[in-house]
Design an enzyme around this catalytic site. Structure first.
Site, PDB file in Angstrom:
ATOM      1  CB  SER A  97      -0.950  -0.028   1.188  1.00 37.79           C
ATOM      2  OG  SER A  97      -1.855   1.037   1.144  1.00 37.79           O
ATOM      3  CG  ASP A 241      -2.820  -0.836  -2.972  1.00 36.39           C
ATOM      4  OD1 ASP A 241      -2.766   0.344  -2.582  1.00 36.39           O
ATOM      5  OD2 ASP A 241      -3.510  -1.702  -2.410  1.00 36.39           O
ATOM      6  CG  ASP A 243      -6.370   0.403  -1.780  1.00 34.79           C
ATOM      7  OD1 ASP A 243      -5.536   1.330  -1.737  1.00 34.79           O
ATOM      8  OD2 ASP A 243      -6.454  -0.486  -0.916  1.00 34.79           O
TER       9      ASP A 243
END
Length: 448
Positions: A97, A241, A243
């Site tokens: 992340s 990533d 998101d």
């Protein structure tokens, strides 16, 4: 040496120190032993250690008799969609992340294409510690094949949630900063399919981050100046990533991550997504809840964590949800935080209203969140919570995910982190000064 963080949602550590190929292989071997038969999707963000860990993980899964679908570099929400599209038994995303470059990690998906729920994640975590594996005989070894286009299904699902023709007519000039993570591949493709004039920054997934990877105001000052200087109507900033999504308005003002979800909820209410509650977590701004309430829609609060939000959304047939770290979750696409959903739906909101991002942001409920953290042993939390309850006796208290104290116009959350050995203090009020004062008082009660 930093500790390896292993939780029900996966693991994260420093490559070569706390996270080695051996650890990664044993972790996914436990995963393979606990899910139904079938192929497993494997993807990764752009980190330089991703190819190495990917090769080890795919080999380990083959050694467990699993066929592997290699998605290569792909965003975390894309892996969720791909698991469903390819009828896979599960998925593995290799990503840390927003952690610094030395880190990498593993996030696991079930066959439904969502991050594993707490019960399933705990079973895999415990299996890892117990040495559970599903190594197979020489004649049962699985095979690996590369997916030719892992992004197309995700792209189509995102586009289906908006009025594509309306957005295309606007011919928006936009900037997307993927910071050399996984988001640039689909991000540029999505925006170009929406007729945007795209300035792509850090689109190549090299993992060589141009700035600190977490998309906060302090880390995006250079990007914000670039948005203003290039006359773009909006800047989209993804984490590695992809998101999470932070927004920058046409004036170069950092709108932030909390506003991403609130604007997506505004748009969801506008197009009639009112047939169920929305779900946000206990640390997310009340902006989204206020917007939903204006449309007669209930807001439910889950424990912090994407899996917990997804659990509550599914259980309550929620119309929309997400987390305030810039992660909208649209059930029409999947129960995964999704920066691409955020980009498409914010552009759709701008097109429908004819308003610039700055005006849309200013029309949101104006609240301020303040956050602090402290190094406190988790064993001390019960006593800390008791002191807080006694001091803030006029608040409505909610436990289960730390201690959340709610008043009519503000709230305070104190909880142990799931990924770091710290305690987080988060408050929201009408002004930052009031929110900070609440955190300061709580911080003063951490030690007797």
């Amino acid at each position: 040496m930093s500790k390896l963080i292993i939780s029900v949602s996966g693991l994260r550590g420093i490559v070569g120190e706390t996270l080695t190929p051996d650890i990664a292989c044993r972790f996914v071997a436990s995963f393979a032993a606990s899910i139904p038969p079938g192929p497993i999707v494997v993807g990764r963000d752009g980190r330089t250690t991703g190819p190495m860990l990917g090769a080890a993980i795919m080999a380990a899964l083959n050694a467990c008799g699993r066929d592997v679908i290699d998605a290569g570099v792909a965003a975390t929400p894309t892996i969720g969609v791909l698991v469903r599209e390819r009828s896979a038994a599960g998925g593995v995303q290799i990503s840390a992340s927003h952690n610094p470059p030395p880190y990498n990690g593993i996030k696991l998906f079930g066959s439904s294409g969502r991050v594993l729920d707490a019960e399933s994640g705990a079973r895999i975590r415990d299996g890892y510690f117990n040495g559970t594996a599903a190594w197979c005989a020489f004649d049962e070894i699985g095979s690996t094949h590369r997916d030719n286009d892992p992004h197309v299904g995700h792209l189509e699902k995102v586009l289906a949630t908006i009025d594509v023709d309306l957005v295309r007519k606007q011919a928006f000039s936009v900037l997307i900063d993927s910071n050399h993570g996984a988001g640039g591949i689909l991000g540029k493709r999505l925006l170009e399919s929406l007729g945007c004039d795209v300035e792509a920054v850090g689109a190549e997934p090299t993992g060589l981050f141009a700035h600190v990877p977490e998309p906060t105001a302090d880390n995006l000052t250079g990007v914000a100046s670039r948005v203003a200087g290039s006359k773009c109507v909006i800047g989209f900033c993804q984490d590695p990533d992809a998101d999470r999504l932070a927004l920058i308005d046409e004036n170069g003002r950092y709108i932030g991550e909390e506003a991403t979800l609130a604007l997506c909820v505004t748009r969801a209410m506008m197009v009639g997504r009112t047939d169920g509650p929305i779900v946000i977590n206990g640390a997310t701004s009340s902006m989204s809840g206020i917007v939903a309430k204006q449309h007669g829609v209930e807001t439910l609060r889950s424990s912090v964590g994407e899996a917990n939000v997804a659990d509550m959304m599914i259980a309550n047939q929620a119309s929309y949800g997400g987390e305030g770290n810039g992660g909208p979750i649209d059930p029409a696409v999947g129960y995964v935080r999704d920066s691409f959903v955020g980009m498409a739906q914010v552009l759709d909101l701008m097109a429908r209203t004819g308003k610039p991002l700055s005006q849309l942001a200013d029309e949101l409920p104006q609240l301020a969140i303040y956050k602090e953290k402290a190094e406190i042993s988790v064993e001390q939390l019960p006593a800390i919570f008791q002191r807080l309850l006694e001091h803030f006796s006029d608040a409505q208290a909610q436990t289960g995910d730390g201690l959340r104290l709610q008043w009519d116009d503000c709230w305070l959350l104190v909880r142990g982190s799931n990924t770091e050995p710290i305690v987080r203090l988060i408050a929201e009020a009408e002004t930052e000064a009031k929110a900070k004062a609440m955190c300061d008082v709580a911080a003063g009660l951490l030690n007797p």
